[in-house]
Design an enzyme around this catalytic site. Sequence first.
Site, mmCIF file in Angstrom:
data_model
loop_
_atom_site.group_PDB
_atom_site.id
_atom_site.type_symbol
_atom_site.label_atom_id
_atom_site.label_comp_id
_atom_site.label_asym_id
_atom_site.label_seq_id
_atom_site.Cartn_x
_atom_site.Cartn_y
_atom_site.Cartn_z
ATOM 1 N N HIS A 205 0.807 -1.222 0.000
ATOM 2 C CA HIS A 205 0.000 0.000 0.000
ATOM 3 C C HIS A 205 0.836 1.267 0.000
ATOM 4 C CE1 HIS A 205 1.066 -0.342 4.254
ATOM 5 N NE2 HIS A 205 0.908 0.959 4.302
HETATM 6 C C1 UD1 Z 1 -1.042 5.977 5.749
HETATM 7 C C2 UD1 Z 1 0.372 6.371 6.156
HETATM 8 C C3 UD1 Z 1 1.311 5.199 5.927
HETATM 9 C C4 UD1 Z 1 0.815 3.951 6.618
HETATM 10 C C5 UD1 Z 1 -0.638 3.663 6.246
HETATM 11 C C6 UD1 Z 1 -1.142 2.535 7.103
HETATM 12 C C7 UD1 Z 1 0.960 8.733 5.817
HETATM 13 C C8 UD1 Z 1 1.694 9.685 4.966
HETATM 14 N N1 UD1 Z 1 0.850 7.475 5.339
HETATM 15 O O1 UD1 Z 1 -1.018 5.698 4.362
HETATM 16 O O2 UD1 Z 1 2.585 5.521 6.454
HETATM 17 O O3 UD1 Z 1 1.624 2.875 6.242
HETATM 18 O O4 UD1 Z 1 -1.436 4.818 6.492
HETATM 19 O O5 UD1 Z 1 -2.168 1.827 6.509
HETATM 20 O O6 UD1 Z 1 0.523 9.095 6.870
HETATM 21 N N2 UD1 Z 1 -8.619 5.451 2.350
HETATM 22 C C9 UD1 Z 1 -9.878 4.935 2.506
HETATM 23 N N3 UD1 Z 1 -10.328 4.695 3.778
HETATM 24 C C10 UD1 Z 1 -9.580 4.944 4.877
HETATM 25 C C11 UD1 Z 1 -8.305 5.487 4.696
HETATM 26 C C12 UD1 Z 1 -7.834 5.733 3.429
HETATM 27 O O7 UD1 Z 1 -10.589 4.686 1.543
HETATM 28 O O8 UD1 Z 1 -10.039 4.691 5.995
HETATM 29 C C13 UD1 Z 1 -8.101 5.679 0.978
HETATM 30 C C14 UD1 Z 1 -8.393 7.062 0.433
HETATM 31 O O9 UD1 Z 1 -8.606 6.954 -0.924
HETATM 32 C C15 UD1 Z 1 -7.079 7.787 0.677
HETATM 33 C C16 UD1 Z 1 -6.049 6.707 0.537
HETATM 34 O O10 UD1 Z 1 -6.671 5.525 1.000
HETATM 35 O O11 UD1 Z 1 -6.880 8.848 -0.220
HETATM 36 C C17 UD1 Z 1 -4.771 6.958 1.294
HETATM 37 O O12 UD1 Z 1 -5.020 7.202 2.684
HETATM 38 P P1 UD1 Z 1 -3.964 8.012 3.587
HETATM 39 O O13 UD1 Z 1 -4.353 7.948 5.007
HETATM 40 O O14 UD1 Z 1 -3.707 9.357 3.008
HETATM 41 O O15 UD1 Z 1 -2.621 7.228 3.377
HETATM 42 P P2 UD1 Z 1 -2.339 5.683 3.500
HETATM 43 O O16 UD1 Z 1 -1.931 5.188 2.167
HETATM 44 O O17 UD1 Z 1 -3.452 4.994 4.201
HETATM 45 N N1 UDP Z 2 -3.140 -5.396 9.323
HETATM 46 C C1 UDP Z 2 -4.439 -5.825 9.535
HETATM 47 N N2 UDP Z 2 -5.194 -6.199 8.456
HETATM 48 C C2 UDP Z 2 -4.725 -6.150 7.175
HETATM 49 C C3 UDP Z 2 -3.389 -5.705 6.976
HETATM 50 C C4 UDP Z 2 -2.634 -5.319 8.057
HETATM 51 O O1 UDP Z 2 -4.907 -5.912 10.669
HETATM 52 O O2 UDP Z 2 -5.452 -6.499 6.254
HETATM 53 C C5 UDP Z 2 -2.352 -4.955 10.488
HETATM 54 C C6 UDP Z 2 -1.023 -5.661 10.659
HETATM 55 O O3 UDP Z 2 -1.167 -6.812 11.448
HETATM 56 C C7 UDP Z 2 -0.184 -4.598 11.349
HETATM 57 C C8 UDP Z 2 -0.729 -3.313 10.795
HETATM 58 O O4 UDP Z 2 -2.017 -3.601 10.288
HETATM 59 O O5 UDP Z 2 -0.390 -4.609 12.751
HETATM 60 C C9 UDP Z 2 0.164 -2.764 9.710
HETATM 61 O O6 UDP Z 2 -0.454 -1.692 9.116
HETATM 62 P P1 UDP Z 2 -0.122 -1.176 7.662
HETATM 63 O O7 UDP Z 2 0.548 -2.231 6.893
HETATM 64 O O8 UDP Z 2 -1.371 -0.596 7.117
HETATM 65 O O9 UDP Z 2 0.845 0.068 7.933
HETATM 66 P P2 UDP Z 2 2.422 0.208 8.154
HETATM 67 O O10 UDP Z 2 2.837 -0.713 9.232
HETATM 68 O O11 UDP Z 2 3.070 -0.070 6.831
HETATM 69 O O12 UDP Z 2 2.578 1.639 8.496
#
Ligand code: UD1
Ligand code: UDP
Length: 357
Positions: A205
């Site tokens: 992601h």
């Molecule tokens: C964010 C963090 C990343 C982390 C990830 C965990 C930043 C810069 N990035 O990335 O470090 O690894 O969270 O999962 O803070 N969206 C939904 N529903 C949600 C959330 C997001 O549909 O509940 C979609 C939206 O289209 C949004 C996109 O995901 O634009 C990205 O969401 P965003 O929170 O900006 O960044 P992540 O890729 O989730």
């Molecule tokens: N995780 C989850 N369901 C999923 C994918 C990840 O519960 O489908 C959990 C995973 O066990 C870990 C956390 O989410 O605890 C990691 O989050 P993510 O990969 O979104 O973010 P990152 O660690 O890269 O910031």
Amino acid sequence: MRIALILGTRPEIVKCSPIIRECKRLGLYFFILHTGQHYSYLMDKVFFEQLELPPAKFNLDVGSGNHGKQTGAMLQGIEKILQSECPDVVLVQGDTNTVLAGAIAAVKLWIKVGHVEAGLRSYDRRMPEEINRILADHCSDYLFAPTSKSKEILLHEGIPEKQIFMVGNTAVDAVYQNLEIAKSKNQILVELGINPGKFMLATSHRQENVDNKESFAGIIKGLQLVQKEFGIPLIYPIHPRARKQLELFNIETEGLTLVEPLDYLSFLNLESKAMLVLSDSGGVQEETCILGVPCVTLRENTERPETLDVGSNMLAGTSSERILEAAKIMVGREKGWVNPFGDGKTAQKIISILLKK
Ligand code: UD1
Ligand code: UDP
């Protein structure tokens, strides 16, 4: 001691959960400020429910947007709440935009900031997470470093030793606290028609991967090659950002089993029983290392080099051939490594350090 816990995304909810439990156990005054960075049920509420966490006292409902818009809205909202609630310390965890906004809002109000998971560096400034973690570290008063490596990095950057506390990573606490229940959540294996040890798990992601057509296509192709080579199901619970990009780029996923993002216990169960995990997630690199499951990281670098040192992880980047090569190597790797991220008492250590100040 009044503690404000600021969080906003899936990994923060998981990794803050042991700290929240510890605050509750000790009967401390604390509140949760949720920025609303993640808001979909499967990225947010499901974790509060499953981990039995108290609801956030405040939710800013900031939602998605470009970095400036999202972080700016958080800053404004957090500042207002901190001014009225006057906590003694603000805790942030990790490297998201929520962490950056929480740390900056607090330090400018002269409120002490504790950064949980301090001192991680990928040395890759294309990653928004790298910018966030550097800035958060440099405006924190308490730097809770997970390992001696992260402590060294902070010392090297000129942070005074008395502010750095090597405490391990709360990811270990969360795994230890939840693994037994997770392992009994076998409904997910039944639903997916898979057997322990006879499937692979993938997540991807990260912005620099999935927002770039070539990188994301390379990753998907790599996963398809791995699935074909081993002939077992490859489950990919897909993050909403990745889902959106997959559709935008029109990338074919034939051969892969795409599912909605999973709840923590189901995901932990799959992680613990997978033959191999392939991911660009930070938390997943740690959890696989803790669980004794090999991991291939779909990136060129990692801020978790401890996983490479102990042999639980291998970097493969986004080229499909390299992903296949790395998968073959990691499936055959000896699994007796020692978890470098602590003993599962990180949350206790963090709170006891704060209480002594
Ligand atoms: C964010 C963090 C990343 C982390 C990830 C965990 C930043 C810069 N990035 O990335 O470090 O690894 O969270 O999962 O803070 N969206 C939904 N529903 C949600 C959330 C997001 O549909 O509940 C979609 C939206 O289209 C949004 C996109 O995901 O634009 C990205 O969401 P965003 O929170 O900006 O960044 P992540 O890729 O989730
Ligand atoms: N995780 C989850 N369901 C999923 C994918 C990840 O519960 O489908 C959990 C995973 O066990 C870990 C956390 O989410 O605890 C990691 O989050 P993510 O990969 O979104 O973010 P990152 O660690 O890269 O910031």
